[in-house]
Design an enzyme around this catalytic site. Structure first.
Site, PDB file in Angstrom:
ATOM      1  N   TRP A   1      38.309  37.878  43.601  1.00  0.00           N
ATOM      2  CA  TRP A   1      38.364  38.893  42.543  1.00  0.00           C
ATOM      3  C   TRP A   1      37.142  39.808  42.536  1.00  0.00           C
ATOM      4  O   TRP A   1      37.122  40.798  41.818  1.00  0.00           O
ATOM      5  CB  TRP A   1      38.486  38.207  41.166  1.00  0.00           C
ATOM      6  CG  TRP A   1      37.462  37.113  41.001  1.00  0.00           C
ATOM      7  CD1 TRP A   1      37.682  35.776  41.193  1.00  0.00           C
ATOM      8  CD2 TRP A   1      36.071  37.258  40.677  1.00  0.00           C
ATOM      9  NE1 TRP A   1      36.503  35.076  41.019  1.00  0.00           N
ATOM     10  CE2 TRP A   1      35.507  35.962  40.695  1.00  0.00           C
ATOM     11  CE3 TRP A   1      35.245  38.342  40.367  1.00  0.00           C
ATOM     12  CZ2 TRP A   1      34.156  35.733  40.414  1.00  0.00           C
ATOM     13  CZ3 TRP A   1      33.902  38.111  40.103  1.00  0.00           C
ATOM     14  CH2 TRP A   1      33.378  36.820  40.123  1.00  0.00           C
ATOM     15  N   ASN A   2      36.076  39.449  43.288  1.00  0.00           N
ATOM     16  CA  ASN A   2      34.820  40.185  43.053  1.00  0.00           C
ATOM     17  C   ASN A   2      34.792  41.585  43.673  1.00  0.00           C
ATOM     18  O   ASN A   2      34.101  42.470  43.157  1.00  0.00           O
ATOM     19  CB  ASN A   2      33.597  39.351  43.456  1.00  0.00           C
ATOM     20  CG  ASN A   2      33.539  39.034  44.924  1.00  0.00           C
ATOM     21  OD1 ASN A   2      34.549  39.073  45.613  1.00  0.00           O
ATOM     22  ND2 ASN A   2      32.358  38.707  45.405  1.00  0.00           N
TER      23      ASN A   2
ATOM     24  N   LYS B   1      47.642  37.685  49.502  1.00  0.00           N
ATOM     25  CA  LYS B   1      47.659  37.037  48.199  1.00  0.00           C
ATOM     26  C   LYS B   1      46.329  37.321  47.506  1.00  0.00           C
ATOM     27  O   LYS B   1      45.302  36.752  47.843  1.00  0.00           O
ATOM     28  CB  LYS B   1      47.871  35.524  48.311  1.00  0.00           C
ATOM     29  CG  LYS B   1      48.379  34.935  47.011  1.00  0.00           C
ATOM     30  CD  LYS B   1      47.710  33.649  46.564  1.00  0.00           C
ATOM     31  CE  LYS B   1      46.294  33.721  46.153  1.00  0.00           C
ATOM     32  NZ  LYS B   1      45.990  34.324  44.859  1.00  0.00           N
ATOM     33  N   PRO B   2      46.318  38.264  46.553  1.00  0.00           N
ATOM     34  CA  PRO B   2      45.064  38.600  45.885  1.00  0.00           C
ATOM     35  C   PRO B   2      44.713  37.557  44.814  1.00  0.00           C
ATOM     36  O   PRO B   2      45.551  36.728  44.465  1.00  0.00           O
ATOM     37  CB  PRO B   2      45.384  39.946  45.226  1.00  0.00           C
ATOM     38  CG  PRO B   2      46.861  39.899  44.953  1.00  0.00           C
ATOM     39  CD  PRO B   2      47.464  39.040  46.054  1.00  0.00           C
ATOM     40  N   ALA B   3      43.501  37.620  44.281  1.00  0.00           N
ATOM     41  CA  ALA B   3      43.085  36.696  43.225  1.00  0.00           C
ATOM     42  C   ALA B   3      43.879  36.975  41.947  1.00  0.00           C
ATOM     43  O   ALA B   3      44.214  38.126  41.654  1.00  0.00           O
ATOM     44  CB  ALA B   3      41.591  36.855  42.963  1.00  0.00           C
TER      45      ALA B   3
ATOM     46  N   GLY C   1      36.600  33.747  49.968  1.00  0.00           N
ATOM     47  CA  GLY C   1      36.520  33.066  48.671  1.00  0.00           C
ATOM     48  C   GLY C   1      35.474  31.971  48.733  1.00  0.00           C
ATOM     49  O   GLY C   1      34.566  32.008  49.565  1.00  0.00           O
TER      50      GLY C   1
ATOM     51  N   GLU D   1      35.529  33.725  55.271  1.00  0.00           N
ATOM     52  CA  GLU D   1      34.362  34.382  54.665  1.00  0.00           C
ATOM     53  C   GLU D   1      34.105  33.652  53.358  1.00  0.00           C
ATOM     54  O   GLU D   1      34.828  33.847  52.376  1.00  0.00           O
ATOM     55  CB  GLU D   1      34.673  35.868  54.391  1.00  0.00           C
ATOM     56  CG  GLU D   1      34.890  36.705  55.634  1.00  0.00           C
ATOM     57  CD  GLU D   1      33.598  36.996  56.395  1.00  0.00           C
ATOM     58  OE1 GLU D   1      32.505  36.694  55.874  1.00  0.00           O
ATOM     59  OE2 GLU D   1      33.696  37.498  57.520  1.00  0.00           O
TER      60      GLU D   1
ATOM     61  N   CYS E   1      29.036  37.821  47.181  1.00  0.00           N
ATOM     62  CA  CYS E   1      28.643  36.723  48.077  1.00  0.00           C
ATOM     63  C   CYS E   1      27.309  37.055  48.735  1.00  0.00           C
ATOM     64  O   CYS E   1      26.574  36.176  49.145  1.00  0.00           O
ATOM     65  CB  CYS E   1      29.709  36.509  49.134  1.00  0.00           C
ATOM     66  SG  CYS E   1      30.124  38.037  49.973  1.00  0.00           S
TER      67      CYS E   1
ATOM     68  N   GLU F   1      25.503  28.923  44.185  1.00  0.00           N
ATOM     69  CA  GLU F   1      25.735  30.360  44.102  1.00  0.00           C
ATOM     70  C   GLU F   1      25.751  30.736  42.611  1.00  0.00           C
ATOM     71  O   GLU F   1      26.581  30.209  41.858  1.00  0.00           O
ATOM     72  CB  GLU F   1      27.106  30.614  44.734  1.00  0.00           C
ATOM     73  CG  GLU F   1      27.220  31.928  45.375  1.00  0.00           C
ATOM     74  CD  GLU F   1      28.583  32.106  46.063  1.00  0.00           C
ATOM     75  OE1 GLU F   1      29.489  31.283  45.912  1.00  0.00           O
ATOM     76  OE2 GLU F   1      28.713  33.121  46.744  1.00  0.00           O
TER      77      GLU F   1
ATOM     78  N   GLU G   1      34.077  39.883  60.017  1.00  0.00           N
ATOM     79  CA  GLU G   1      34.979  40.978  59.629  1.00  0.00           C
ATOM     80  C   GLU G   1      34.207  42.275  59.733  1.00  0.00           C
ATOM     81  O   GLU G   1      32.998  42.310  59.519  1.00  0.00           O
ATOM     82  CB  GLU G   1      35.437  40.794  58.180  1.00  0.00           C
ATOM     83  CG  GLU G   1      36.419  39.662  58.018  1.00  0.00           C
ATOM     84  CD  GLU G   1      37.041  39.635  56.631  1.00  0.00           C
ATOM     85  OE1 GLU G   1      36.340  39.862  55.631  1.00  0.00           O
ATOM     86  OE2 GLU G   1      38.258  39.381  56.559  1.00  0.00           O
TER      87      GLU G   1
HETATM   88  P1  NAP Z   1      38.132  31.208  45.049  1.00  0.00           P
HETATM   89  O1  NAP Z   1      38.289  30.480  43.777  1.00  0.00           O
HETATM   90  O2  NAP Z   1      37.865  30.421  46.272  1.00  0.00           O
HETATM   91  O3  NAP Z   1      39.466  32.082  45.217  1.00  0.00           O
HETATM   92  C1  NAP Z   1      39.644  32.946  46.305  1.00  0.00           C
HETATM   93  C2  NAP Z   1      41.125  33.141  46.540  1.00  0.00           C
HETATM   94  O4  NAP Z   1      41.704  31.885  46.900  1.00  0.00           O
HETATM   95  C3  NAP Z   1      41.905  33.621  45.319  1.00  0.00           C
HETATM   96  O5  NAP Z   1      42.927  34.469  45.741  1.00  0.00           O
HETATM   97  C4  NAP Z   1      42.485  32.334  44.774  1.00  0.00           C
HETATM   98  O6  NAP Z   1      43.648  32.519  44.029  1.00  0.00           O
HETATM   99  C5  NAP Z   1      42.789  31.596  46.040  1.00  0.00           C
HETATM  100  N1  NAP Z   1      42.876  30.151  45.886  1.00  0.00           N
HETATM  101  C6  NAP Z   1      42.268  29.347  44.978  1.00  0.00           C
HETATM  102  N2  NAP Z   1      42.603  28.057  45.200  1.00  0.00           N
HETATM  103  C7  NAP Z   1      43.448  28.048  46.262  1.00  0.00           C
HETATM  104  C8  NAP Z   1      44.131  27.025  46.971  1.00  0.00           C
HETATM  105  N3  NAP Z   1      44.031  25.741  46.640  1.00  0.00           N
HETATM  106  N4  NAP Z   1      44.906  27.376  48.012  1.00  0.00           N
HETATM  107  C9  NAP Z   1      45.030  28.665  48.371  1.00  0.00           C
HETATM  108  N5  NAP Z   1      44.403  29.689  47.746  1.00  0.00           N
HETATM  109  C10 NAP Z   1      43.620  29.375  46.702  1.00  0.00           C
HETATM  110  O7  NAP Z   1      36.966  32.291  44.997  1.00  0.00           O
HETATM  111  P2  NAP Z   1      36.717  33.391  43.879  1.00  0.00           P
HETATM  112  O8  NAP Z   1      36.142  32.712  42.686  1.00  0.00           O
HETATM  113  O9  NAP Z   1      37.908  34.255  43.706  1.00  0.00           O
HETATM  114  O10 NAP Z   1      35.615  34.294  44.592  1.00  0.00           O
HETATM  115  C11 NAP Z   1      34.283  33.997  44.581  1.00  0.00           C
HETATM  116  C12 NAP Z   1      33.854  33.321  45.865  1.00  0.00           C
HETATM  117  O11 NAP Z   1      34.191  34.162  46.967  1.00  0.00           O
HETATM  118  C13 NAP Z   1      32.359  33.132  45.962  1.00  0.00           C
HETATM  119  O12 NAP Z   1      32.075  31.856  46.472  1.00  0.00           O
HETATM  120  C14 NAP Z   1      31.920  34.210  46.937  1.00  0.00           C
HETATM  121  O13 NAP Z   1      30.731  33.933  47.611  1.00  0.00           O
HETATM  122  C15 NAP Z   1      33.072  34.270  47.843  1.00  0.00           C
HETATM  123  N6  NAP Z   1      33.091  35.553  48.569  1.00  0.00           N
HETATM  124  C16 NAP Z   1      32.745  35.556  49.890  1.00  0.00           C
HETATM  125  C17 NAP Z   1      32.713  36.758  50.593  1.00  0.00           C
HETATM  126  C18 NAP Z   1      32.343  36.788  52.038  1.00  0.00           C
HETATM  127  O14 NAP Z   1      32.633  37.802  52.680  1.00  0.00           O
HETATM  128  N7  NAP Z   1      31.744  35.759  52.603  1.00  0.00           N
HETATM  129  C19 NAP Z   1      33.035  37.945  49.940  1.00  0.00           C
HETATM  130  C20 NAP Z   1      33.372  37.907  48.587  1.00  0.00           C
HETATM  131  C21 NAP Z   1      33.402  36.687  47.915  1.00  0.00           C
HETATM  132  P3  NAP Z   1      43.628  32.429  42.411  1.00  0.00           P
HETATM  133  O15 NAP Z   1      42.783  33.544  41.954  1.00  0.00           O
HETATM  134  O16 NAP Z   1      45.049  32.586  42.066  1.00  0.00           O
HETATM  135  O17 NAP Z   1      43.062  31.094  42.079  1.00  0.00           O
END
Ligand code: NAP
Length: 475
Positions: free
Chosen positions: A148-149, A172-174, A226, A248, A282, A379, A456
């Site tokens: 979502w960020n 599949k977006p957040a 994520g 990522e 991130c 984090e 990426e």
């Molecule tokens: P997240 O909770 O891991 O969710 C990311 C995505 O995965 C969402 O679309 C979420 O859907 C989905 N998801 C959650 N549980 C799942 C499961 N069991 N199976 C399949 N998909 C699932 O992360 P977030 O809170 O949205 O984002 C923050 C995190 O992203 C931070 O840790 C950040 O560092 C990381 N991030 C990394 C980068 C990079 O390039 N390295 C860039 C941006 C963010 P729902 O929303 O429906 O739960």
């Protein structure tokens, strides 16, 4: 705009009619609702992507490039519209949202250019007995899962290279921020992308929906952005069908300031590295390591700049820091700060959540942070800057590398030799050397250790959506 699922070029409700509420983080109120995909919808999206694959991968690269170029132009014409949508569902300040849209659109321009440059190789075998020819082809139907960020940029950073390579996608977006992804789907519709090339599926049942797609043998690629925790679950799921994975994941970026640095530049860079996106990145600087002789002065200046920020609803003119995305994120940040203060750190500015409605947390600077404080390990994902001092270069590098993450590090020094030496010694996929931001469509973005697998952006981002075929031949 439509708030239904986008499958096979059509907008349709979820097969069981269910919907997800989207909240405005500035006041906690319902903003909209969108269709919430079921497992049946996910399989229908894979059907659509698979049906479109043969035609899209055989489409001339120049034509694929032109679709991406058209989407770049449409998005660029509508920066303001997209920025407002992002602010509404994510909360970030309008200036951050505008910057995100420009960055997001850039992936379409860059990959429109890359689509016509998918190079193979030919070489003589060392024995001289034959030739080794390597051609690149699209990996196939790709499932893209985004956080979502950065609701626009994390999606375009995947869709751009996937389509350039000739793949078809299911995104599949957040659940917190599905509207921006649906608006991107509408751009592809308008640009004339064939039905099924891009499918978008918001779902509150992310676990079962993504798992069902990974179990479908037609899906050959998972590109996930994520948290590390969810990345671990998905890597295990992808193992069942040996799906090609790009990951990522989370970060814990160290920000090093040496005494020979230009302190004004270091504070300016720290503000960008820490406060871009309100700290919800991130790449956000998570830990500040400052050489002892300049630590007090750096902390004073950083705290002055942080406390001068204007906080409020992201859409309000002049606001520099919006709310955090939801109540859970705000509570997690508050808890981390409380734990750190209890462990002996001193609060220089900020330190307690602001009155609602909305999920606001003030810019916060912590000094004298103990080495084992959780705020240095986890984090933060919020506007909090813990400052720790160091005395030698070796100590700074050791502290910076003392984490299971390895996404990005920042280094400020006036000595270029030291800057390059330290950059090489840091165990992270990216380093900002006298720069507070590294994100760039043309550069390989990604991390080491538990921050991920693969890159990426740049040319590497395109290769991630290809497989190579080696043809042994003689002529
Ligand atoms: P997240 O909770 O891991 O969710 C990311 C995505 O995965 C969402 O679309 C979420 O859907 C989905 N998801 C959650 N549980 C799942 C499961 N069991 N199976 C399949 N998909 C699932 O992360 P977030 O809170 O949205 O984002 C923050 C995190 O992203 C931070 O840790 C950040 O560092 C990381 N991030 C990394 C980068 C990079 O390039 N390295 C860039 C941006 C963010 P729902 O929303 O429906 O739960």
């Amino acid at each position: 705009m439509s708030t239904d699922l986008f499958i096979g070029g059509r907008w349709r409700p979820a097969s069981d009619g269910s919907r997800i509420d989207v909240l405005d983080p500035a006041n906690g109120e319902k903003l909209a609702d969108v269709a919430s995909a079921t497992v049946d919808d996910a399989i229908a999206a894979v059907d659509a992507a698979d049906t479109a694959l043969a035609g899209w991968s055989a489409t001339a690269p120049r034509k694929r490039s032109e679709v991406l170029r058209r989407v770049f132009e449409l998005m660029t014409e509508r920066v303001e519209e997209f920025a407002e949508l992002i602010v509404l569902e994510n909360g970030k300040a309008l200036a951050d949202a505008r910057a995100e849209v420009v960055y997001a659109a850039e992936f379409f321009r860059w990959y429109a250019e890359e689509a016509v440059r998918v190079l193979g190789t030919v070489q003589a075998a060392p024995s001289g007995s034959n030739k080794i020819m390597v051609v690149r082809k699209p990996v196939g139907v790709s499932v893209l899962v985004t956080p979502w960020n950065f609701p626009a940029a994390m999606a375009t950073r995947k869709i751009g290279p996937a389509l350039a390579a000739g793949c078809t996608v299911v995104l599949k977006p957040a659940s917190d921020t599905p509207l921006t992804a649906l608006a991107i789907a509408a751009l592809f519709e308008e640009a004339g992308a064939p039905a099924g090339v891009v499918n978008v599926l918001p779902s509150s049942r992310s676990g079962s929906v993504v798992s069902a797609m990974l179990d479908d043998p037609r899906v050959r690629k998972l590109s996930f952005t994520g948290s590390t925790e969810v990345g671990q679950v998905l890597l295990a799921a992808a193992a069942r069908t040996i799906v090609n994975c790009s990951m990522e994941l989370g970060g814990n970026a160290p920000f090093l300031v040496f005494a020979d640095a230009d302190l004004d530049a270091a504070v300016e860079g720290a503000m960008v590295a820490k406060m871009r996106n309100g700290g919800e990145a991130c790449t956000a600087a998570n830990r500040f390591y400052v050489e002892e002789s300049v630590a007090a002065e750096f902390t004073r200046r950083l705290s002055e700049a942080m406390s001068a920020l204007t906080i409020g609803p992201g859409l309000n003119e002049g606001v520099q820091l919006g709310p955090l995305v939801n109540a859970a994120s705000r509570d997690k940040v508050a808890e981390l700060v409380e734990q750190t203060v209890r462990a002996g750190a001193s609060l220089v500015t900020g330190g307690s959540p602001l009155e609602g409605p909305g999920f606001y947390y003030p810019p916060t600077v912590l000094a004298d942070v103990p080495a084992d404080a959780p705020v240095l390990r986890e984090e933060i994902f919020g506007p909090v800057a813990p400052v720790v001092t160091f005395t030698t270069e070796e100590e700074a590098v050791r502290l910076a590398n003392d984490t299971e993450y390895g996404l990005v590090s920042y280094v400020y020094t006036g000595d270029l030799g030291r800057g390059l030496r330290v950059s090489e010694a840091l165990d992270s996929g990216m380093v900002g050397l006298n720069r507070g931001v590294v994100s760039e469509a043309a550069a390989p973005f990604g991390g080491t250790k538990q921050s991920g697998i693969g890159r990426e952006g740049g040319h590497e981002g395109l290769l991630a959506f290809t497989e190579s075929t080696y043809i042994a031949l003689s002529w």
